[in-house]
Design a protein around this motif. Structure first.
Motif, PDB file in Angstrom:
ATOM      1  N   ASN A 231     -40.882  11.625 -29.473  1.00 56.71           N
ATOM      2  CA  ASN A 231     -41.617  12.362 -28.435  1.00 56.71           C
ATOM      3  C   ASN A 231     -42.573  13.373 -29.048  1.00 56.71           C
ATOM      4  O   ASN A 231     -43.694  13.567 -28.574  1.00 56.71           O
ATOM      5  CB  ASN A 231     -40.641  13.082 -27.507  1.00 56.71           C
ATOM      6  CG  ASN A 231     -39.842  12.113 -26.656  1.00 56.71           C
ATOM      7  OD1 ASN A 231     -39.961  10.898 -26.811  1.00 56.71           O
ATOM      8  ND2 ASN A 231     -39.026  12.624 -25.765  1.00 56.71           N
ATOM      9  N   TYR A 232     -42.135  14.039 -30.121  1.00 57.19           N
ATOM     10  CA  TYR A 232     -42.998  15.011 -30.781  1.00 57.19           C
ATOM     11  C   TYR A 232     -44.143  14.317 -31.530  1.00 57.19           C
ATOM     12  O   TYR A 232     -45.246  14.850 -31.615  1.00 57.19           O
ATOM     13  CB  TYR A 232     -42.183  15.865 -31.745  1.00 57.19           C
ATOM     14  CG  TYR A 232     -41.104  16.681 -31.082  1.00 57.19           C
ATOM     15  CD1 TYR A 232     -41.420  17.676 -30.167  1.00 57.19           C
ATOM     16  CD2 TYR A 232     -39.760  16.456 -31.348  1.00 57.19           C
ATOM     17  CE1 TYR A 232     -40.431  18.423 -29.539  1.00 57.19           C
ATOM     18  CE2 TYR A 232     -38.758  17.200 -30.734  1.00 57.19           C
ATOM     19  CZ  TYR A 232     -39.111  18.176 -29.833  1.00 57.19           C
ATOM     20  OH  TYR A 232     -38.136  18.916 -29.220  1.00 57.19           O
ATOM     21  N   VAL A 233     -43.862  13.134 -32.066  1.00 56.69           N
ATOM     22  CA  VAL A 233     -44.929  12.378 -32.743  1.00 56.69           C
ATOM     23  C   VAL A 233     -46.007  11.987 -31.734  1.00 56.69           C
ATOM     24  O   VAL A 233     -47.209  12.099 -32.013  1.00 56.69           O
ATOM     25  CB  VAL A 233     -44.345  11.134 -33.440  1.00 56.69           C
ATOM     26  CG1 VAL A 233     -45.465  10.277 -34.026  1.00 56.69           C
ATOM     27  CG2 VAL A 233     -43.375  11.552 -34.529  1.00 56.69           C
ATOM     28  N   ASN A 234     -45.594  11.563 -30.544  1.00 60.25           N
ATOM     29  CA  ASN A 234     -46.569  11.216 -29.509  1.00 60.25           C
ATOM     30  C   ASN A 234     -47.366  12.426 -29.054  1.00 60.25           C
ATOM     31  O   ASN A 234     -48.546  12.308 -28.697  1.00 60.25           O
ATOM     32  CB  ASN A 234     -45.851  10.601 -28.301  1.00 60.25           C
ATOM     33  CG  ASN A 234     -45.243   9.248 -28.611  1.00 60.25           C
ATOM     34  OD1 ASN A 234     -45.694   8.564 -29.525  1.00 60.25           O
ATOM     35  ND2 ASN A 234     -44.208   8.865 -27.877  1.00 60.25           N
ATOM     36  N   GLN A 235     -46.739  13.604 -29.069  1.00 63.43           N
ATOM     37  CA  GLN A 235     -47.394  14.807 -28.570  1.00 63.43           C
ATOM     38  C   GLN A 235     -48.323  15.438 -29.600  1.00 63.43           C
ATOM     39  O   GLN A 235     -49.433  15.874 -29.270  1.00 63.43           O
ATOM     40  CB  GLN A 235     -46.341  15.830 -28.134  1.00 63.43           C
ATOM     41  CG  GLN A 235     -46.923  17.078 -27.491  1.00 63.43           C
ATOM     42  CD  GLN A 235     -45.834  18.006 -26.971  1.00 63.43           C
ATOM     43  OE1 GLN A 235     -44.646  17.713 -27.094  1.00 63.43           O
ATOM     44  NE2 GLN A 235     -46.235  19.117 -26.392  1.00 63.43           N
ATOM     45  N   PHE A 236     -47.893  15.509 -30.864  1.00 60.94           N
ATOM     46  CA  PHE A 236     -48.653  16.243 -31.881  1.00 60.94           C
ATOM     47  C   PHE A 236     -49.290  15.351 -32.941  1.00 60.94           C
ATOM     48  O   PHE A 236     -50.135  15.820 -33.706  1.00 60.94           O
ATOM     49  CB  PHE A 236     -47.748  17.266 -32.587  1.00 60.94           C
ATOM     50  CG  PHE A 236     -47.099  18.251 -31.673  1.00 60.94           C
ATOM     51  CD1 PHE A 236     -47.856  19.188 -30.986  1.00 60.94           C
ATOM     52  CD2 PHE A 236     -45.730  18.251 -31.479  1.00 60.94           C
ATOM     53  CE1 PHE A 236     -47.264  20.100 -30.137  1.00 60.94           C
ATOM     54  CE2 PHE A 236     -45.125  19.153 -30.634  1.00 60.94           C
ATOM     55  CZ  PHE A 236     -45.893  20.082 -29.961  1.00 60.94           C
ATOM     56  N   GLY A 237     -48.899  14.095 -33.007  1.00 61.59           N
ATOM     57  CA  GLY A 237     -49.377  13.245 -34.079  1.00 61.59           C
ATOM     58  C   GLY A 237     -48.430  13.288 -35.267  1.00 61.59           C
ATOM     59  O   GLY A 237     -47.640  14.235 -35.433  1.00 61.59           O
ATOM     60  N   PRO A 238     -48.492  12.284 -36.166  1.00 57.43           N
ATOM     61  CA  PRO A 238     -47.524  12.201 -37.273  1.00 57.43           C
ATOM     62  C   PRO A 238     -47.565  13.398 -38.217  1.00 57.43           C
ATOM     63  O   PRO A 238     -46.517  13.883 -38.651  1.00 57.43           O
ATOM     64  CB  PRO A 238     -47.930  10.907 -37.997  1.00 57.43           C
ATOM     65  CG  PRO A 238     -48.701  10.128 -36.991  1.00 57.43           C
ATOM     66  CD  PRO A 238     -49.392  11.119 -36.121  1.00 57.43           C
ATOM     67  N   PHE A 239     -48.774  13.896 -38.536  1.00 59.99           N
ATOM     68  CA  PHE A 239     -48.879  14.977 -39.525  1.00 59.99           C
ATOM     69  C   PHE A 239     -48.249  16.269 -39.015  1.00 59.99           C
ATOM     70  O   PHE A 239     -47.342  16.834 -39.631  1.00 59.99           O
ATOM     71  CB  PHE A 239     -50.346  15.206 -39.899  1.00 59.99           C
ATOM     72  CG  PHE A 239     -50.540  16.379 -40.833  1.00 59.99           C
ATOM     73  CD1 PHE A 239     -50.243  16.258 -42.180  1.00 59.99           C
ATOM     74  CD2 PHE A 239     -51.011  17.600 -40.361  1.00 59.99           C
ATOM     75  CE1 PHE A 239     -50.409  17.331 -43.044  1.00 59.99           C
ATOM     76  CE2 PHE A 239     -51.180  18.677 -41.204  1.00 59.99           C
ATOM     77  CZ  PHE A 239     -50.883  18.546 -42.557  1.00 59.99           C
ATOM     78  N   TRP A 240     -48.732  16.750 -37.856  1.00 55.18           N
ATOM     79  CA  TRP A 240     -48.243  18.032 -37.353  1.00 55.18           C
ATOM     80  C   TRP A 240     -46.804  17.928 -36.875  1.00 55.18           C
ATOM     81  O   TRP A 240     -46.050  18.913 -36.937  1.00 55.18           O
ATOM     82  CB  TRP A 240     -49.139  18.541 -36.227  1.00 55.18           C
ATOM     83  CG  TRP A 240     -50.451  19.043 -36.728  1.00 55.18           C
ATOM     84  CD1 TRP A 240     -51.673  18.474 -36.554  1.00 55.18           C
ATOM     85  CD2 TRP A 240     -50.665  20.223 -37.514  1.00 55.18           C
ATOM     86  NE1 TRP A 240     -52.646  19.217 -37.186  1.00 55.18           N
ATOM     87  CE2 TRP A 240     -52.053  20.298 -37.775  1.00 55.18           C
ATOM     88  CE3 TRP A 240     -49.829  21.211 -38.027  1.00 55.18           C
ATOM     89  CZ2 TRP A 240     -52.601  21.329 -38.525  1.00 55.18           C
ATOM     90  CZ3 TRP A 240     -50.375  22.241 -38.774  1.00 55.18           C
ATOM     91  CH2 TRP A 240     -51.751  22.291 -39.018  1.00 55.18           C
TER      92      TRP A 240
END
Length: 718
Positions: A55-64
């Protein structure tokens, strides 16, 4: 000459230690820590905690997402740096209390009656007066008056050159200093209570007892012991999911990389779940009637759990957190979105899934139907719909973008004139392909009159959870079903029925005395209908519907003539589809519909729905046919020994802040000495002085009142 450095080392070490203690116990250090804690608390409030990492990857992108994960922003309140800051705040405040408590206690015991009489001249508030009474008598009178005013008084006799004198020392508002101790102690207690009720003890068990988060699937009973916490766990806070007619005895503690299972000393049985709604569809009340079964004794205890009214058993609080579906059984009907697909029915359970097959043979694509949600009540705003005065949609437009914006947008567009209405149940599901990619769908069970004059079935779809639902509208026929639309869709895909509909349209639209014109109209109508059906390989266009007609016009008609040509083609399309609809009913053995305004509105929506079908991303849609609802409660269960500590800290904080802000510390000295040459103790000279912890607007008035009462001054005396 030999110089010893041992003494220098000891002196330097002691100075460094004192400096470190001074820094940690200083106010600026504590304020800095509080600032960081406030910032971290804001982050923990804004950013959802303990969500699955994807869910966080979808929200912020892989790097952030990875950067935020490395500094534990997804579990702020249990992050090592947050706990370290809390520990330092406790240490800082404790040192501050330890340093200042002896001084405060000493000051509370002291009246400072040893103050020299000459020092009274240095105070801002001071005065002198002659009293017609001996010093001892005046001191006793002044002392009694001060005690009556709430002061604490001490008298100290002294010898002077002119005879015995008396120093009257008084103090009031000593609770101000106690407020300082109470407020600082409250900070320590609240932080300790927070640490006790936080993840600190759970993390300690993970570190010392080898407990690890579980991130797999399956039944709770099959989870290994290394992912379970004992019933004797002194502190925890987790969620317990219980469906109606079932019981649960294992709470789930969410972690950033999985879950931990918390065994409870009892089982919670949900007898009945009650929910009431506002007219807006928001829950007004939800409560659970439960039975608590003690595992050790077999004792049963009935209780009712409501929001803000928890049940308590053996030191564990049971809160009503939310509610969910408890595994309702649903019966769905597959509605073909392509002519080649055949309808069928399927049954399932919310939370479960079924396997489907798209196509025939070994190369057929495997699909998974996941039943994600059942909503029995859906309140939508159906006021202020777009359209003409009669609610009809103008099908002459070939601008597909505006068409999709109107008909594949939200199922309930916002409007200044709100008309809220319960539109009945809906089913949510996902279709997942063999690669694991899934789309989410939300379909209403009943047709909805959305203001176009014809009830429509709303079929919602979105690619990701971050997107809003886009709804396809399929008009309901005269029987309130999709059958009429599906017959029209199947007829549109049949070349023979298209040809017959075109022949009938041309025969009806052209005078029989003009066969040449009729043949030309048949050719144009056949081409237009084939374009709309996506069955004209020579057109050089891709897709079907209004977009195919629009592309054909752009490729073959000059721009100045494009608008007029589009109107002609759409008029031909509209007439051909009217004939195709009548032909489809005739082949089904149904009587023809009257060519009235209701049929015109139905066909307007049907044309748009047929055009939009080309963009529906699934070969079928599932309509809710029947359901058996099972409710479930989500309880939050918590053993919080730090709660009493936090409550005590809050009480001390209120008392301390009130004492520091509203209780003023004051000290008063009155020096009484005999007047030389005035007779044997006939008169005394009084010197009065007052000090306050902080100067207030009414300090001068208070001192003036004391002068008048103690020195018998008149209002007009200087």
């Amino acid at each position: 000459m030999t110089v010893s450095t041992q003494g220098l080392e000891v002196s330097f070490g002691s100075r460094a230690w004192r400096s470190a203690v001074e820094l940690v116990s200083s106010m600026r250090f504590a304020i800095s820590l509080l600032t960081v804690i406030c910032i971290a608390s804001v982050i923990g409030t804004v950013l959802k905690q303990h969500e699955p990492y994807p869910n966080y990857v979808n929200q912020f992108g892989p790097f952030w997402a990875e950067v935020f994960r490395s500094i534990d922003l997804y579990s702020v309140y249990s992050a090592w740096w947050f706990l370290l800051i809390l520990a330092f705040l406790v240490l800082s405040t404790s040192l501050c209390i330890a340093r200042n408590t002896p001084k405060i206690l000493s000051d509370l015991r002291s009246y400072k009656e040893d103050l020299r009489e000459t020092s009274l001249q240095a105070f801002h508030h001071r005065a002198e007066a002659l009293l017609p009474e001996p010093p001892q008598t005046a001191a006793e009178r002044i002392g009694r008056q001060l005690v009556q005013e709430g002061w604490r008084v001490r008298l100290q006799p002294r010898e002077t050159a002119h005879g015995p004198g008396v120093m009257v020392a008084a103090k009031a508002g000593q609770a101000n200093k106690l407020g300082y101790l109470a407020a600082h102690s409250a900070i320590v207690l609240i932080c300790l209570g927070g640490l006790l009720d936080g993840d600190l003890i759970v993390r300690a068990q993970m570190l010392l007892n080898g407990k690890t988060p579980y991130n797999g699937g399956g039944l709770i009973s099959d989870v290994p012991a290394q992912h379970r916490l004992s019933e004797r766990n002194p502190t925890f806070r987790g969620n317990l999911f219980v469906a109606e007619g079932t019981s649960g005895d294992t709470a789930i503690l969410s972690q950033s990389d999985g879950i931990l299972l918390q065994e409870l000393p009892f089982a919670v049985e949900l007898k009945k779940f009650v929910v009431e709604y506002y007219e807006t569809g928001m829950p007004k009340l939800f409560a659970s009637d439960i039975v608590i079964h003690d595992k050790a004794t077999g004792e049963k205890q009935e209780a009712r759990v409501e929001v803000n009214h928890p049940a308590s058993y053996k030191g564990i609080e049971i809160y009503q957190s939310s509610f969910d579906d408890g595994g309702s059984r649903v019966k769905l009907k597959a509605i073909p979105m392509r002519a080649a697909t055949r309808p069928f029915e399927i049954e399932g359970v919310i939370g479960g899934k079924s396997q489907l097959q798209k196509g025939q043979g070994d190369d057929a694509e495997k699909l998974t139907l996941e039943y994600t949600g059942l909503r029995v009540i859906n309140v939508e705003n159906l006021g202020g719909r777009e359209g003409g005065s009669d609610g009809a949609v103008d099908v002459r437009k070939v601008d597909l973008q505006s068409t999709l914006a109107r008909h594949l947008g939200s199922g309930s567009k916002p409007s200044a004139n709100k008309t809220l209405r319960n539109v009945g149940p809906s089913i949510s599901y996902k279709l997942r392909d063999a690669s694991g990619q899934a789309r989410e769908f939300n379909n209403y069970m009943l047709p909805i009159d959305a203001g176009d004059g014809v009830p429509v079935f709303l079929l919602g779809v979105r690619e990701t959870p971050a997107e809003p639902m886009r709804y396809l509208r399929i008009p309901a026929d005269d029987q309130g079903s999709m059958d009429g639309f599906l017959r029209l869709r199947d007829a549109l895909a049949d070349p023979a029925m298209r040809a017959e509909a075109v022949r009938r349209y041309a025969a009806r639209a052209v005078d029989p005395a003009q066969p040449q014109v009729a043949r030309q109209l048949e050719v144009s109508a056949a081409r237009t209908l084939a374009l709309f059906a996506g069955a004209d390989p020579q057109a050089g266009t891709r897709g079907a519907g209004l977009q195919a007609i629009s592309d054909f016009l752009e490729a073959n008609v000059p721009e100045p003539e494009r608008e007029r040509a589009g109107e002609v083609l759409l008029r031909i399309l509209n007439g051909s589809l009217f004939e195709l609809q009548a032909l489809a009913r005739e082949r089904a053995g149904l009587a023809p519909l009257p060519a009235d305004d209701a049929l015109r509105r139905y066909m307007n929506l049907a044309v748009l729905a047929l055009s939009d079908l080309a963009f529906y991303p699934a070969p079928m849609a599932f309509q809710l046919v029947d359901f058996q609802q099972v409710q479930a409660s989500v309880f939050q269960v918590a053993r919080a020994p730090g709660k009493a500590v936090v409550y005590l800290g809050c009480a001390l904080l209120i008392i301390g802040v009130f004492a520091m802000l509203y209780v003023r510390e004051r000290r008063l000295w009155v020096w009484l000495e005999p007047v030389a040459g005035a007779g044997e103790g006939a008169q005394s000279r009084a010197r009065i002085a007052m000090s306050t912890h902080r100067r207030m607007l009414d300090t001068d008035r208070i001192f003036d009142d004391l002068q008048r009462k103690l020195l018998n001054r008149k209002d007009d005396q200087p």
